[in-house]
Design an enzyme around this catalytic site. Structure first.
Site, mmCIF file in Angstrom:
data_model
loop_
_atom_site.group_PDB
_atom_site.id
_atom_site.type_symbol
_atom_site.label_atom_id
_atom_site.label_comp_id
_atom_site.label_asym_id
_atom_site.label_seq_id
_atom_site.Cartn_x
_atom_site.Cartn_y
_atom_site.Cartn_z
ATOM 1 C CB ALA A 1 1.202 -14.941 5.027
ATOM 2 C CE1 TYR A 2 -6.377 -12.053 7.645
ATOM 3 C CE2 TYR A 2 -6.273 -10.123 6.729
ATOM 4 C CZ TYR A 2 -7.143 -11.020 7.343
ATOM 5 O OH TYR A 2 -8.168 -10.576 7.678
#
Length: 250
Positions: free
Chosen positions: A146-147
């Site tokens: 996600a990051y």
């Protein structure tokens, strides 16, 4: 500050500590008026007292509140520094809320803030945006889907924006650091600073926040016909995008 330095004001998100505070310190040293964004006035006390940074109390996900906090100030330099890592684990083990928050802070917020400020820069034919991304947007770092995905989106947005900004005299830089000794992973470590330090920084020569600040100052100081579009800055001992370091003996 050189007499031909074109910038007078800067807005730095995540300004209260770490990389953000170091950037504020360096930019005030260039003679700029710096507006610093953080979620509480208390968090900004140190940079306000030491550097005279103008506090803008707002959540980075609320660009309208940030613009209101500027009280009409014209911003020459935007540094999208604020970022967060909710957790380091496989995507299927993250909650939907953790994924959504990661994308909102690392991708949506800087995009909306650029939208809010770029029109003024283009109209004045003066401006520079620095987006701090990460080598995890380019290489593989386990547990950061996600990051890394959000930062990769921001990095690609920089590439597209250059087409929109060509001929406007507004520059944009994607600055992608490797491991920097900050508290960005503190939440992922359950708030345990000792564990964070021992795991991530205790036995390696990581980048320091001032290294990022110096890089930004150098980019801003280049002649106006020069745009450093992408920078990857890494610890000497780190393989870019990875988390394996070779120790330095002696």
């Amino acid at each position: 500050m050189a007499t031909d330095f074109p910038y007078r004001t800067a807005l730095v998100t995540g300004a209260s500590r770490g990389i953000g505070a170091a950037i504020c310190r360096r930019l005030t040293g260039l003679g700029m008026t710096v507006y610093g964004v953080a979620r509480s006035r208390e968090a900004l006390d140190d940079v306000f007292q030491e550097l005279g940074v103008v506090p803008v109390v707002a959540d980075v996900r609320d660009p309208d509140a940030i613009v209101a906090g500027l009280a009409g100030a014209e911003i020459d330099v935007l540094v999208n520094n604020a970022g967060m890592v909710a957790t380091v684990k496989p995507l299927y083990e993250q909650s939907a809320e953790e994924i959504a928050e990661t994308i909102a802070v690392n991708l949506t917020a800087p995009m909306l803030l650029m939208r809010a400020l770029l029109g003024g820069m283009v109209g004045r034919r003066r401006g520079h945006v620095v987006n701090i991304t990460t080598t995890a947007a380019r290489g593989v770092l386990a547990g950061t889907s996600a990051y890394g995905g959000a930062k990769a989106g921001l990095s690609h947005a920089c590439r597209s924006l250059r087409y929109d900004l060509a001929g406007s005299n507004v520059r944009i830089t994607d600055l992608a650091p490797g491991r920097v000794e900050t508290e960005i992973y503190l939440r992922a470590f359950g708030g345990d600073r000792g564990k964070l330090h021992d795991t991530m920084y205790g036995n390696v020569r990581a980048l320091q926040p001032q290294d990022i600040a110096e890089t930004i100052a150098a980019v801003l100081s280049l002649p106006q016909h020069v745009d450093v579009t992408e920078i990857e800055i890494s610890p000497t001992d780190q393989a870019v995008g990875g988390h394996v370091f070779k120790s330095v003996q002696g």
